[in-house]
Design a protein around this motif. Structure first.
Motif, PDB file in Angstrom:
ATOM      1  N   GLN A 171       0.880   3.099   5.339  1.00 50.71           N
ATOM      2  CA  GLN A 171       1.830   2.587   4.096  1.00 50.71           C
ATOM      3  C   GLN A 171       1.617   3.702   2.976  1.00 50.71           C
ATOM      4  OE1 GLN A 171       0.429  -1.512   3.903  1.00 50.71           O
ATOM      5  NE2 GLN A 171       2.338  -2.238   4.751  1.00 50.71           N
ATOM      6  N   PHE A 177       7.883   0.069   7.536  1.00 50.85           N
ATOM      7  CA  PHE A 177       7.554  -0.664   8.911  1.00 50.85           C
ATOM      8  C   PHE A 177       8.874  -0.602   9.557  1.00 50.85           C
ATOM      9  CE2 PHE A 177       8.546  -4.910  11.029  1.00 50.85           C
ATOM     10  CZ  PHE A 177       7.621  -4.966  11.761  1.00 50.85           C
ATOM     11  N   TYR A 197       5.534   2.117  12.688  1.00 48.54           N
ATOM     12  CA  TYR A 197       6.212   2.432  11.428  1.00 48.54           C
ATOM     13  C   TYR A 197       6.881   4.102  11.440  1.00 48.54           C
ATOM     14  CZ  TYR A 197       3.279  -1.145   9.323  1.00 48.54           C
ATOM     15  OH  TYR A 197       2.936  -2.462   8.972  1.00 48.54           O
TER      16      TYR A 197
END
Length: 219
Positions: A171, A177, A197
């Motif tokens: 992230q 995602f 991801y």
């Protein structure tokens, strides 16, 4: 145990290697070394075998990865180094080292798995080096390197569900995602649930000025 980095490997050795490393070989760009604020990413060498085997022979590490066996011995590390050094296209697989001391703390790279169009980021650190932001720093460097290849439009990454540290690294590197799925854990010889991801080039371009400080986190 042999380190055959400049020699031809037999079919038997190739099969063993394919089962015992955490990264595949795929050329991205011809980059043999990457330097960041604290780290140097370079091609693994024969002298690294003992350090790699010591770091990787840990269930806490292996259980979070797809293709790292456990136990992980010196022969496994030698096979990994041999594979990386056998091909010129191995330049996308790196030992992660601390620039100040030269010590190896893990490995990382960009790979293309069989049957998939997208290239995938991968990384692992020895447990004693978790919590210092090193994996995030290495991931940022890998992403920047990968997108220097103008043909790459996106990258993917995955982590085991419950591996919150690896999820956070993705992230913080701009990955978004995509879906859940089922992966395989060689160390446990079983399937495991994963999160997938993706990072698109446009998102990467908007995040080029990566943060220069790295929060302490469990990696």
């Amino acid at each position: 145990m042999q380190c055959l980095s400049d020699e031809q490997l037999s079919d038997e050795q190739e099969e063993r290697i394919s089962q015992s490393d955490g990264l595949s070989i795929e050329k991205i760009v011809n980059v043999t070394k990457i330097e960041t604020r604290r780290l140097t990413l370079r091609k693994p060498q024969c002298d690294d075998i003992d350090a790699i085997s010591d770091l990787a022979n840990n269930t806490a590490v292996a259980n979070m990865l797809s293709r790292m066996p456990h136990p992980y011995g010196k022969q496994d590390a030698a096979d990994f180094v041999n594979k990386v050094n056998k091909l010129a296209s191995g330049n996308c697989v790196y030992a992660i080292t601390l620039t100040m001391t030269g010590e190896i703390i893990g490995c990382c790279g960009i790979e293309k798995k069989d049957g998939r169009e997208q290239k995938e980021i991968g990384y692992w650190l020895g447990q004693q080096y978790w919590g210092n932001g090193y994996a995030t720093e290495a991931a940022h460097a890998l992403v920047d390197m990968a997108f220097e290849d103008e043909e790459i439009e996106d990258l993917v990454g995955h982590c085991r569900i419950g591996n919150y540290a690896s999820r956070r690294i993705l992230q913080k590197s701009g990955f978004q995602f995509l879906s859940t799925g089922i992966g395989y854990c060689l160390a446990q010889n079983s399937q495991m649930p994963i999160e997938i991801y993706r990072l698109e080039r446009a998102i990467w371009a908007s995040l080029r000025n990566w943060p220069t400080t790295f929060e302490q986190e469990t990696e």
